[in-house]
Every structure is written in structure tokens, then in C-alpha cells.
Write a protein that holds these residues in place. Sequence first.
Motif, short mmCIF file in Angstrom:
data_model
loop_
_atom_site.label_atom_id
_atom_site.label_comp_id
_atom_site.label_asym_id
_atom_site.label_seq_id
_atom_site.Cartn_x
_atom_site.Cartn_y
_atom_site.Cartn_z
N ALA A 153 -11.13 -16.12 19.42
CA ALA A 153 -10.36 -17.04 20.06
C ALA A 153 -9.32 -16.26 21.05
CB ALA A 153 -9.87 -18.23 19.40
N TYR A 154 -9.79 -14.96 21.24
CA TYR A 154 -8.81 -14.16 21.87
C TYR A 154 -7.32 -13.79 21.42
CZ TYR A 154 -12.45 -15.57 25.20
OH TYR A 154 -13.41 -15.83 26.02
N GLU A 155 -7.27 -14.48 20.02
CA GLU A 155 -6.02 -14.15 19.50
C GLU A 155 -5.90 -12.92 18.72
OE1 GLU A 155 -5.88 -19.00 18.64
OE2 GLU A 155 -5.53 -17.35 16.98
N GLN A 156 -4.87 -12.13 18.34
CA GLN A 156 -4.86 -11.13 17.81
C GLN A 156 -3.67 -11.44 16.38
OE1 GLN A 156 -4.27 -7.20 19.18
NE2 GLN A 156 -5.52 -7.37 20.74
N TYR A 157 -4.07 -10.88 15.33
CA TYR A 157 -3.16 -10.84 14.05
C TYR A 157 -2.83 -9.57 13.68
CZ TYR A 157 -4.45 -15.81 14.45
OH TYR A 157 -4.59 -17.22 14.89
N PHE A 158 -1.48 -9.58 13.31
CA PHE A 158 -1.22 -8.06 13.24
C PHE A 158 -0.55 -8.05 11.57
CE2 PHE A 158 -0.31 -6.10 17.09
CZ PHE A 158 -0.49 -7.17 17.94
N GLY A 159 -0.84 -6.78 11.22
CA GLY A 159 -0.30 -6.49 10.01
C GLY A 159 1.10 -6.26 9.90
N PRO A 160 1.55 -6.14 8.66
CA PRO A 160 3.06 -5.95 8.49
C PRO A 160 3.80 -4.71 8.93
CG PRO A 160 2.17 -5.72 6.51
CD PRO A 160 1.13 -6.09 7.37
N GLY A 161 2.95 -3.79 9.32
CA GLY A 161 3.48 -2.18 9.86
C GLY A 161 3.87 -1.37 8.98
N THR A 162 3.75 0.03 9.34
CA THR A 162 4.16 0.89 8.39
C THR A 162 5.28 1.83 9.20
OG1 THR A 162 2.00 1.26 7.65
CG2 THR A 162 3.57 3.54 7.54
N ARG A 163 6.59 1.88 8.65
CA ARG A 163 7.61 2.29 9.24
C ARG A 163 7.63 3.76 8.91
NH1 ARG A 163 12.37 0.48 11.45
NH2 ARG A 163 11.63 -1.75 10.85
N LEU A 164 7.52 4.72 9.72
CA LEU A 164 7.42 6.16 9.64
C LEU A 164 8.58 6.87 10.33
CD1 LEU A 164 6.05 8.91 8.99
CD2 LEU A 164 4.76 8.56 11.23
N THR A 165 9.27 7.51 9.47
CA THR A 165 10.36 8.60 9.71
C THR A 165 9.90 9.78 9.56
OG1 THR A 165 11.97 6.68 9.19
CG2 THR A 165 12.89 8.88 9.41
N VAL A 166 10.13 10.54 10.71
CA VAL A 166 9.92 12.24 10.29
C VAL A 166 11.18 12.93 10.77
CG1 VAL A 166 8.44 13.96 11.47
CG2 VAL A 166 7.51 11.47 11.65
N THR A 167 11.31 14.02 9.65
CA THR A 167 12.56 14.58 9.62
C THR A 167 12.20 15.90 9.82
OG1 THR A 167 12.25 15.13 7.11
CG2 THR A 167 13.41 12.89 8.10
N LYS A 200 -0.74 0.09 4.31
CA LYS A 200 -0.13 0.99 3.41
C LYS A 200 -0.19 2.29 4.00
CE LYS A 200 -2.37 -0.84 -1.35
NZ LYS A 200 -3.12 -0.47 -2.03
N PRO A 201 1.03 2.96 3.65
CA PRO A 201 2.24 2.59 2.74
C PRO A 201 3.25 1.54 3.84
CG PRO A 201 2.73 4.58 3.86
CD PRO A 201 1.22 4.31 4.08
N SER A 202 4.09 0.89 3.35
CA SER A 202 4.87 0.09 4.17
C SER A 202 5.77 0.80 5.00
CB SER A 202 5.63 -1.06 3.33
OG SER A 202 6.25 -0.32 2.47
N ARG A 203 6.19 1.94 4.50
CA ARG A 203 7.16 2.91 5.02
C ARG A 203 7.17 4.28 4.21
NH1 ARG A 203 12.62 1.44 5.52
NH2 ARG A 203 11.92 -0.81 5.49
N ASP A 204 7.52 5.35 5.12
CA ASP A 204 7.24 6.65 4.54
C ASP A 204 8.50 7.35 5.50
OD1 ASP A 204 4.52 8.49 3.19
OD2 ASP A 204 6.76 8.77 2.95
N ILE A 205 8.68 8.57 4.69
CA ILE A 205 9.77 9.61 5.30
C ILE A 205 8.92 10.91 5.16
CG2 ILE A 205 11.81 10.60 5.46
CD1 ILE A 205 13.10 8.40 4.05
N CYS A 206 8.50 11.53 6.27
CA CYS A 206 7.66 12.73 6.08
C CYS A 206 8.57 13.90 6.85
CB CYS A 206 6.37 12.45 7.00
SG CYS A 206 5.45 11.22 6.19
N GLN A 207 8.21 14.96 6.33
CA GLN A 207 8.48 16.19 7.02
C GLN A 207 7.72 16.58 8.31
OE1 GLN A 207 8.82 19.46 4.36
NE2 GLN A 207 10.93 18.51 3.49
N ARG A 208 8.34 17.23 9.26
CA ARG A 208 7.89 17.52 10.41
C ARG A 208 6.77 18.67 9.83
NH1 ARG A 208 10.58 19.61 15.39
NH2 ARG A 208 12.59 18.75 14.35
#
Lengths: 113, 116
Positions: free
Chosen positions: A99-113, A7-15
Motif C-alpha cells: 500500500a506504499y506505506e513504510q513502517y519504521f523500527g525504533p532506531g539505533t542511537r549511535l555515538t562515536v567517540t 538491536k541495539p537501541s543505543r551504543d557508544i563506540c570508539q572510533r
Amino acid sequence: SAVISQKPSRDICQRGTSLTIQCQVDSQVTMMFWYRQQPGQSLTLIATANQGSEATYESGFVIDKFPISRPNLTFSTLTVSNMSPEDSSIYLCSVGTSAYEQYFGPGTRLTVT
Amino acid sequence: AQSVAQPEDQVNVAEGNPLTVKCTYSVSGNPYLFWYVQYPNRGLQFLLKYITGDNLVKGSYGFEAEFNKSQTSFHLKKPSALVSDSALYFCAVRDIKSGGANNLFFGTGTRLTVIP
């Protein structure tokens, strides 16, 4: 395999502002990692989140910019501080298994304006 | 130091044809090798791994990979491509560090497009 949510899955933030990303795992795991995937590029490891101690940062990443918390074996946070447009990326947490594997979360897409 | 090379940024293949996505590696010791797939707007999904044993490893969705020690390669293959296989594929190698943490070093990715 572990089920990982972010969380969050995405966000747009100010510099100049900061964003804290949460990573929750449905089971206790020893190893948790934070990666960055800049637009059109591969994944780069930011740090290893250690439970009960300070995170271990990779070259080029510092605690003041990317503070990490790991209060227990199922949860971690990554903060992106004092953001600039260059911080626009996808941030992913992952967990390691015996077992040496890695599992990933869905990611957080960040955009900075 | 470990490194992974994916020499092709883009691979196009016709549906039903066999596909290969190439990966070569460089490690100081024994390699632990992995393939991941990333579908649009989704996280990475684990496909398969090579740790030891049989050089041909089978993974999810009908994919397999062949470990070739003499050529330091770990190419991903599938006998018959599906349109739904279109995605971004990453090869990765385990970065051996003190303490046993198994953080991964990723290649630059290969975008696979399967043409109907």
C-alpha cells in the motif's frame, strides 16, 4: 502494520571500530530499507536491503562502509565500519508495504567517540 | 527528481487551536505523499498518505491533510491541538525508481509545540 525491532537501541563506540545493527520484522516483507538521521536533521536513505542479492546503495553511501545483509524476508543487518565521530546518528530500518506505506523500527542511537 | 520542502522549522500553537504544518513537493509524475510523526526517543510513526482519490485524507490521532495539486502542497492539519501532539513532523514523497521500490524522500521536519 508490521512490528519492527532493532538491536541495539543505543551504543557508544570508539572510533575505528565497527558496529552491526540488527532489524527484525514479525512478518515476511519484500522491501526493507536503512536510513540515517543525523543529529537535528532529516532522514537520509542509505540503501535498500534486497533478499538474496546485494543491497542497492544511494549516492554517497558505499558497501565497504555500510555493508548490509538480508538473509531472509524477516531480518537484515547494517554494519557501520571503521567508525568516526561523523557517523554518530540514529540508524533506522523500515519495511515497505504493498500500500506504499513504510513502517519504521525504533532506531539505533549511535555515538562515536 | 523528487523533493519535499517544509518551510517552517518550528510551529507553536495554543492547545485547543487548529494547527497546520506546511509541506510542498516537487515530482515528475503523480505524487505519493506521506506524513510521519516522531516523538522524542522514538521511531517514526505513519500518520497518513495520499496516493489518489479524495484530496482530503484522514489519518491517525485526528490528523488530516489536504492535497492541492495546483499549489503542489500537502499540508497537515488538526482542528484542535493537544499538548500530546508536540513532536517532530516529517512530510515525505515516494521516490519513483525502476523496479518499483517505494523508498521515501523526506523533508527536513517541522517541530510542533502545543502550548498549554
